[in-house]
Design a protein around this motif. Structure first.
Motif, PDB file in Angstrom:
ATOM      1  N   GLN A  75       0.832  -1.201   0.000  1.00 63.90           N
ATOM      2  CA  GLN A  75       0.000   0.000   0.000  1.00 63.90           C
ATOM      3  C   GLN A  75       0.868   1.254   0.000  1.00 63.90           C
ATOM      4  O   GLN A  75       0.629   2.192  -0.764  1.00 63.90           O
ATOM      5  N   THR A  78       2.759   1.551  -3.386  1.00 65.33           N
ATOM      6  CA  THR A  78       1.841   1.962  -4.449  1.00 65.33           C
ATOM      7  C   THR A  78       1.587   3.455  -4.390  1.00 65.33           C
ATOM      8  O   THR A  78       1.648   4.158  -5.406  1.00 65.33           O
ATOM      9  N   LEU A  79       1.316   3.967  -3.197  1.00 69.90           N
ATOM     10  CA  LEU A  79       1.045   5.402  -3.051  1.00 69.90           C
ATOM     11  C   LEU A  79       2.279   6.240  -3.373  1.00 69.90           C
ATOM     12  O   LEU A  79       2.181   7.272  -4.047  1.00 69.90           O
ATOM     13  N   LYS A 106      -7.024  -2.238  -1.555  1.00 68.51           N
ATOM     14  CA  LYS A 106      -7.378  -1.171  -2.484  1.00 68.51           C
ATOM     15  C   LYS A 106      -8.133  -0.052  -1.781  1.00 68.51           C
ATOM     16  O   LYS A 106      -7.906   1.126  -2.063  1.00 68.51           O
ATOM     17  N   ILE A 109      -5.691   2.142   0.081  1.00 69.32           N
ATOM     18  CA  ILE A 109      -4.928   2.959  -0.863  1.00 69.32           C
ATOM     19  C   ILE A 109      -5.778   4.132  -1.353  1.00 69.32           C
ATOM     20  O   ILE A 109      -5.319   5.273  -1.385  1.00 69.32           O
TER      21      ILE A 109
END
Length: 140
Positions: A75, A78-79, A106, A109
């Motif tokens: 997470q 990804t960010l 998800k 996020i």
């Protein structure tokens, strides 16, 4: 205190427009802002439970650490990538496509991204196709 620190940092780096000021200085501050967002989330969601366990613990029990609601590595990565903290030539926020598998968070996020955009002065709206997920995540 944590909220005020994050708000102060966000005010220092808030871009005036997406194209104009989304530069290296802002990208350098994204990890700190993200850490503040997740720290506050952890404290709000599991701080009381953690304090109760730690107060009752005897010896070297680290049960409290296991109860803390923290972001998963995927997470955070990804960010960071989505906000342009990956490759130096990457243009943040343009043409971003991320594949997150089932169970990798998800919703977390999306929530953290919405908070980050809001801190940076953007108007944020989120939409979900699933009534179940909308109701579940509204309580987060």
């Amino acid at each position: 205190v944590l909220v005020h620190k994050n708000l102060a940092l966000a005010k220092q780096v808030t871009p005036s427009h997406y194209d104009d000021d989304w530069g290296e200085e802002l990208k350098k501050q994204i990890p700190s802002l993200l850490a503040g967002v997740f720290s506050l989330f952890t404290v709000l969601k599991s701080g009381a439970s953690y304090n109760r366990i730690e107060a009752a613990a005897t010896g070297s029990s680290n049960l409290g650490e296991k109860l803390l609601m923290k972001p998963h590595n995927i997470q955070v990565l990804t960010l960071l990538f989505m906000f342009g903290c990956g490759e130096s030539g990457q243009t943040p926020l343009e043409s971003q496509l991320m594949q997150i598998r089932t169970g990798e968070g998800k919703s977390m996020i999306l929530g953290a991204a919405a908070v980050m955009f809001a801190l940076l002065g953007y108007r944020v709206r989120t939409v979900c196709y699933s009534e179940y997920l909308s109701n579940r995540d509204f309580k987060l």
